[in-house]
Scaffold this motif. Structure first.
Motif, PDB file in Angstrom:
ATOM      1  N   ALA A 109      47.817  45.083  42.477  1.00  0.00           N
ATOM      2  CA  ALA A 109      48.562  46.175  43.220  1.00  0.00           C
ATOM      3  C   ALA A 109      50.387  46.142  43.303  1.00  0.00           C
ATOM      4  O   ALA A 109      50.826  46.868  42.788  1.00  0.00           O
ATOM      5  CB  ALA A 109      48.177  46.413  44.493  1.00  0.00           C
ATOM      6  N   ASN A 110      50.751  44.938  43.478  1.00  0.00           N
ATOM      7  CA  ASN A 110      52.059  44.798  43.742  1.00  0.00           C
ATOM      8  C   ASN A 110      52.672  44.329  42.441  1.00  0.00           C
ATOM      9  O   ASN A 110      54.042  44.795  42.268  1.00  0.00           O
ATOM     10  CB  ASN A 110      52.413  43.807  44.966  1.00  0.00           C
ATOM     11  CG  ASN A 110      52.106  44.204  46.051  1.00  0.00           C
ATOM     12  OD1 ASN A 110      51.464  45.215  46.335  1.00  0.00           O
ATOM     13  ND2 ASN A 110      52.189  43.015  47.193  1.00  0.00           N
ATOM     14  N   TYR A 111      52.087  43.656  41.613  1.00  0.00           N
ATOM     15  CA  TYR A 111      52.823  43.148  40.153  1.00  0.00           C
ATOM     16  C   TYR A 111      52.092  43.693  39.208  1.00  0.00           C
ATOM     17  O   TYR A 111      52.889  43.768  37.976  1.00  0.00           O
ATOM     18  CB  TYR A 111      52.609  41.659  40.242  1.00  0.00           C
ATOM     19  CG  TYR A 111      53.370  40.854  41.193  1.00  0.00           C
ATOM     20  CD1 TYR A 111      54.674  40.632  41.392  1.00  0.00           C
ATOM     21  CD2 TYR A 111      52.479  40.381  42.447  1.00  0.00           C
ATOM     22  CE1 TYR A 111      55.459  39.938  42.400  1.00  0.00           C
ATOM     23  CE2 TYR A 111      53.425  39.714  43.606  1.00  0.00           C
ATOM     24  CZ  TYR A 111      54.557  39.494  43.433  1.00  0.00           C
ATOM     25  OH  TYR A 111      55.326  38.864  44.419  1.00  0.00           O
ATOM     26  N   TRP A 115      43.662  42.184  35.187  1.00  0.00           N
ATOM     27  CA  TRP A 115      42.793  41.589  35.842  1.00  0.00           C
ATOM     28  C   TRP A 115      42.511  40.228  35.769  1.00  0.00           C
ATOM     29  O   TRP A 115      42.138  39.356  36.826  1.00  0.00           O
ATOM     30  CB  TRP A 115      41.424  42.610  35.886  1.00  0.00           C
ATOM     31  CG  TRP A 115      40.662  42.303  34.568  1.00  0.00           C
ATOM     32  CD1 TRP A 115      40.952  42.859  33.092  1.00  0.00           C
ATOM     33  CD2 TRP A 115      39.836  41.281  34.154  1.00  0.00           C
ATOM     34  NE1 TRP A 115      40.020  42.397  32.263  1.00  0.00           N
ATOM     35  CE2 TRP A 115      39.379  41.353  32.687  1.00  0.00           C
ATOM     36  CE3 TRP A 115      39.300  40.368  34.722  1.00  0.00           C
ATOM     37  CZ2 TRP A 115      38.477  40.738  32.132  1.00  0.00           C
ATOM     38  CZ3 TRP A 115      38.200  39.403  34.150  1.00  0.00           C
ATOM     39  CH2 TRP A 115      38.226  39.459  32.683  1.00  0.00           C
ATOM     40  N   TYR A 116      42.671  39.644  34.548  1.00  0.00           N
ATOM     41  CA  TYR A 116      42.262  38.264  34.232  1.00  0.00           C
ATOM     42  C   TYR A 116      43.175  37.451  34.864  1.00  0.00           C
ATOM     43  O   TYR A 116      43.031  36.231  35.129  1.00  0.00           O
ATOM     44  CB  TYR A 116      41.984  38.030  32.861  1.00  0.00           C
ATOM     45  CG  TYR A 116      43.127  38.732  31.942  1.00  0.00           C
ATOM     46  CD1 TYR A 116      44.274  37.900  31.556  1.00  0.00           C
ATOM     47  CD2 TYR A 116      42.753  39.782  31.288  1.00  0.00           C
ATOM     48  CE1 TYR A 116      45.099  38.479  30.622  1.00  0.00           C
ATOM     49  CE2 TYR A 116      43.930  40.338  30.465  1.00  0.00           C
ATOM     50  CZ  TYR A 116      45.034  39.604  30.254  1.00  0.00           C
ATOM     51  OH  TYR A 116      45.819  40.256  29.180  1.00  0.00           O
ATOM     52  N   ALA A 122      43.481  34.001  41.750  1.00  0.00           N
ATOM     53  CA  ALA A 122      42.826  33.870  43.004  1.00  0.00           C
ATOM     54  C   ALA A 122      42.044  32.643  42.805  1.00  0.00           C
ATOM     55  O   ALA A 122      41.844  31.730  43.721  1.00  0.00           O
ATOM     56  CB  ALA A 122      41.793  35.185  43.035  1.00  0.00           C
ATOM     57  N   MET A 123      41.532  32.295  41.639  1.00  0.00           N
ATOM     58  CA  MET A 123      40.634  30.917  41.495  1.00  0.00           C
ATOM     59  C   MET A 123      41.574  29.818  41.624  1.00  0.00           C
ATOM     60  O   MET A 123      41.169  28.882  42.197  1.00  0.00           O
ATOM     61  CB  MET A 123      39.920  30.816  40.300  1.00  0.00           C
ATOM     62  CG  MET A 123      38.895  31.987  40.241  1.00  0.00           C
ATOM     63  SD  MET A 123      37.964  31.963  38.577  1.00  0.00           S
ATOM     64  CE  MET A 123      37.088  30.363  38.689  1.00  0.00           C
ATOM     65  N   LEU A 124      42.734  29.951  41.203  1.00  0.00           N
ATOM     66  CA  LEU A 124      43.640  28.771  41.224  1.00  0.00           C
ATOM     67  C   LEU A 124      43.954  28.477  42.815  1.00  0.00           C
ATOM     68  O   LEU A 124      44.206  27.503  43.187  1.00  0.00           O
ATOM     69  CB  LEU A 124      45.016  28.974  40.354  1.00  0.00           C
ATOM     70  CG  LEU A 124      46.238  27.935  40.707  1.00  0.00           C
ATOM     71  CD1 LEU A 124      45.673  26.568  39.932  1.00  0.00           C
ATOM     72  CD2 LEU A 124      47.339  28.557  39.699  1.00  0.00           C
ATOM     73  N   ASP A 173      41.598  48.366  39.862  1.00  0.00           N
ATOM     74  CA  ASP A 173      41.162  47.964  38.578  1.00  0.00           C
ATOM     75  C   ASP A 173      39.975  48.104  38.061  1.00  0.00           C
ATOM     76  O   ASP A 173      38.834  47.742  38.889  1.00  0.00           O
ATOM     77  CB  ASP A 173      41.600  46.489  38.326  1.00  0.00           C
ATOM     78  CG  ASP A 173      41.597  45.803  37.041  1.00  0.00           C
ATOM     79  OD1 ASP A 173      40.239  45.639  36.559  1.00  0.00           O
ATOM     80  OD2 ASP A 173      42.430  45.877  36.219  1.00  0.00           O
ATOM     81  N   GLN A 174      39.480  48.866  37.140  1.00  0.00           N
ATOM     82  CA  GLN A 174      38.157  49.177  36.801  1.00  0.00           C
ATOM     83  C   GLN A 174      37.234  48.110  36.332  1.00  0.00           C
ATOM     84  O   GLN A 174      36.045  47.997  36.685  1.00  0.00           O
ATOM     85  CB  GLN A 174      38.266  50.145  35.766  1.00  0.00           C
ATOM     86  CG  GLN A 174      38.704  51.761  36.121  1.00  0.00           C
ATOM     87  CD  GLN A 174      37.921  52.090  37.337  1.00  0.00           C
ATOM     88  OE1 GLN A 174      37.019  52.491  37.527  1.00  0.00           O
ATOM     89  NE2 GLN A 174      38.879  52.480  38.355  1.00  0.00           N
ATOM     90  N   THR A 175      37.924  47.062  35.701  1.00  0.00           N
ATOM     91  CA  THR A 175      36.956  45.992  35.535  1.00  0.00           C
ATOM     92  C   THR A 175      36.550  45.125  36.809  1.00  0.00           C
ATOM     93  O   THR A 175      35.406  44.573  36.968  1.00  0.00           O
ATOM     94  CB  THR A 175      37.830  44.862  34.640  1.00  0.00           C
ATOM     95  OG1 THR A 175      38.325  45.652  33.448  1.00  0.00           O
ATOM     96  CG2 THR A 175      37.129  43.607  34.208  1.00  0.00           C
ATOM     97  N   ILE A 176      37.455  44.870  37.820  1.00  0.00           N
ATOM     98  CA  ILE A 176      37.280  44.257  38.976  1.00  0.00           C
ATOM     99  C   ILE A 176      35.839  45.243  39.877  1.00  0.00           C
ATOM    100  O   ILE A 176      35.165  44.640  40.059  1.00  0.00           O
ATOM    101  CB  ILE A 176      38.218  44.178  39.931  1.00  0.00           C
ATOM    102  CG1 ILE A 176      39.131  43.211  39.084  1.00  0.00           C
ATOM    103  CG2 ILE A 176      37.944  43.357  41.375  1.00  0.00           C
ATOM    104  CD1 ILE A 176      38.704  41.774  38.757  1.00  0.00           C
TER     105      ILE A 176
END
Length: 417
Positions: A109-111, A115-116, A122-124, A173-176
């Motif tokens: 949203a902010n940046y 999505w990837y 998030a995983m990091l 994001d539609q993928t998420i």
């Protein structure tokens, strides 16, 4: 004239028959090794009770809801299995998932990044959190209960900081969003089912042949056929029901197919099951959980194993956070909070993972997650309040822990431990 008898070839291991297989299973049950039986039995009973009391429980729409509602908790429970196998605990897993979900939402949203990139961030974040927690537990010797309880409290504050003290960050994001809210085309769902069945059958046959080739007892063909057949029946029925049209007006919007989150959970289940059962790392996890000192004397780097377990736990929590963000299409201060941690720990224990360490499988998290999802879903359909849901879920968790404790005592008395 004396003759020398030629000795006959003697099998190193007597051939395994279906009767012998059943007898061995019954002996393990009597010895306290209950495996997944309590969770499976409880799941069947719960489904029958809710189906009788509220027939809509068996509808195609509600069946699909069970998968999407329980996915995040199940994934977090998978990560907790690694920590529980060591006899440790991670009380921060719920809010870890919330923090990672917030990182995902902020990056999107902010940046405005893809999505990837957001998922990677998030995983990091989850990996960094797990590394810090594991290092504090192993290098400083602080009990995991204290470290993760402190993290549980701190991450609530960090989550508030990320969402600016209560802002709801929408995930567009539609993928998420598709992870929890979209479905595979029916044909692709059947193809996924076929791949799973063929892969499972191939693993079973190859394993049996390798064991037979080494002179070890191998499962007979009838047992393998039964397992594969059971998967075909249950999996095929599930895909058939999920491929039914669930929309009240299919002309406007069609709702049919296997939820996209299902292949994700299955892929994680296969991956971590392989790691635990087929790799040296998995054997080290069980060795450390069974007896850390003996594992250390055997040359296993116990500290490294423990740190990696916390990394995997937090890493899986980050994936659970992504799934939760997809389900709600947003992130808020309650993401990962409330009952998420309790249900995730409960799912692993209810499924059969021991709180004492050294015993458990990745499948336990899936079975336990299914039990938790069925309880919440069924009692919601019956109109019970949240208080009753908590009481019932807590009772089931206590029962599962009691069964685990009693089975360990039975195994110790029978000489299996």
């Amino acid at each position: 004239m004396s003759s020398t008898a030629v000795p006959e070839k003697v099998a190193l291991t007597p051939p395994t028959t279906v009767r012998g297989n059943v007898r061995g299973y019954l002996e393990r049950l009597r010895g306290g090794d209950l495996g997944a039986m309590p969770a499976v039995f409880g799941l069947v009973v719960l489904c029958l009770v809710f189906a009788v009391m509220r027939p809509v429980f068996l509808s195609a729409t509600n069946f699909a809801n069970l998968f999407t509602q329980g996915a995040a908790v199940t994934v977090i429970a998978m990560g907790l299995v690694f920590v529980l196998l060591l006899g440790e605990i991670d009380l921060s897993a719920g809010y870890t998932s919330g923090v990672c979900a917030a990182v995902l939402a902020v990056v999107l949203a902010n940046y405005g990044l893809p999505w990837y990139v957001a998922v990677g961030a998030a995983m990091l974040t989850g990996v960094v959190i797990g590394t810090v927690l594991g290092t504090l537990v192993t290098k400083l010797g602080i009990p995991s209960f204290v470290v993760t309880l402190a993290a549980f409290l701190a991450f609530q504050g960090l989550l508030l900081v990320l969402v600016k003290e209560g802002t709801n960050i929408s995930v567009r994001d539609q993928t998420i969003i598709a992870i929890e809210n979209s479905y595979l085309p029916p044909a692709l769902g059947w193809a996924f089912f076929a791949v799973c069945v063929l892969g499972y059958a191939a693993v079973q046959v190859v394993r049996a042949r390798r064991r037979a080739g080494r002179g070890l007892a191998a499962d007979p063909a009838a047992v393998i056929a039964f397992r594969v057949g059971l998967l075909v029946v249950l999996g095929g029925l599930a895909v058939y029901v999920l491929n039914l049209e669930r929309s009240r007006n299919a002309l406007i919007v069609s709702l049919k197919g296997v939820p996209i989150v299902v292949p994700i959970v299955v892929a994680l289940l296969i991956l971590w099951t392989f790691v635990l059962r087929r790799t040296a790392y998995g054997r080290h996890i069980y060795a450390v959980g069974g007896n850390a000192e003996a594992a250390r004397r055997a040359g296993i780097n116990v500290d490294r194993i423990k740190i990696s377990a916390f990394v995997l736990s937090s890493g899986m929590a980050s994936i659970g956070g992504v799934i939760a963000a997809s389900q709600a299409s947003s992130v808020d201060p309650n993401t990962g909070g409330s009952d998420v941690l309790l249900f995730a720990v409960g799912a692993a224990v209810i499924g059969g993972t021991s709180l004492f360490g050294g015993k458990g499988r990745m499948l336990d998290a899936v079975l336990g997650g299914a039990v938790v999802a069925v309880i919440n879903n069924g009692m919601g359909l019956l109109g019970y309040s949240a208080s009753v849901k908590y009481i019932v879920t807590g009772s089931v968790l206590l029962l599962a822990a009691g069964v685990d404790a009693l089975s360990r005592k039975r195994a110790a008395a029978s000489g299996l431990r």
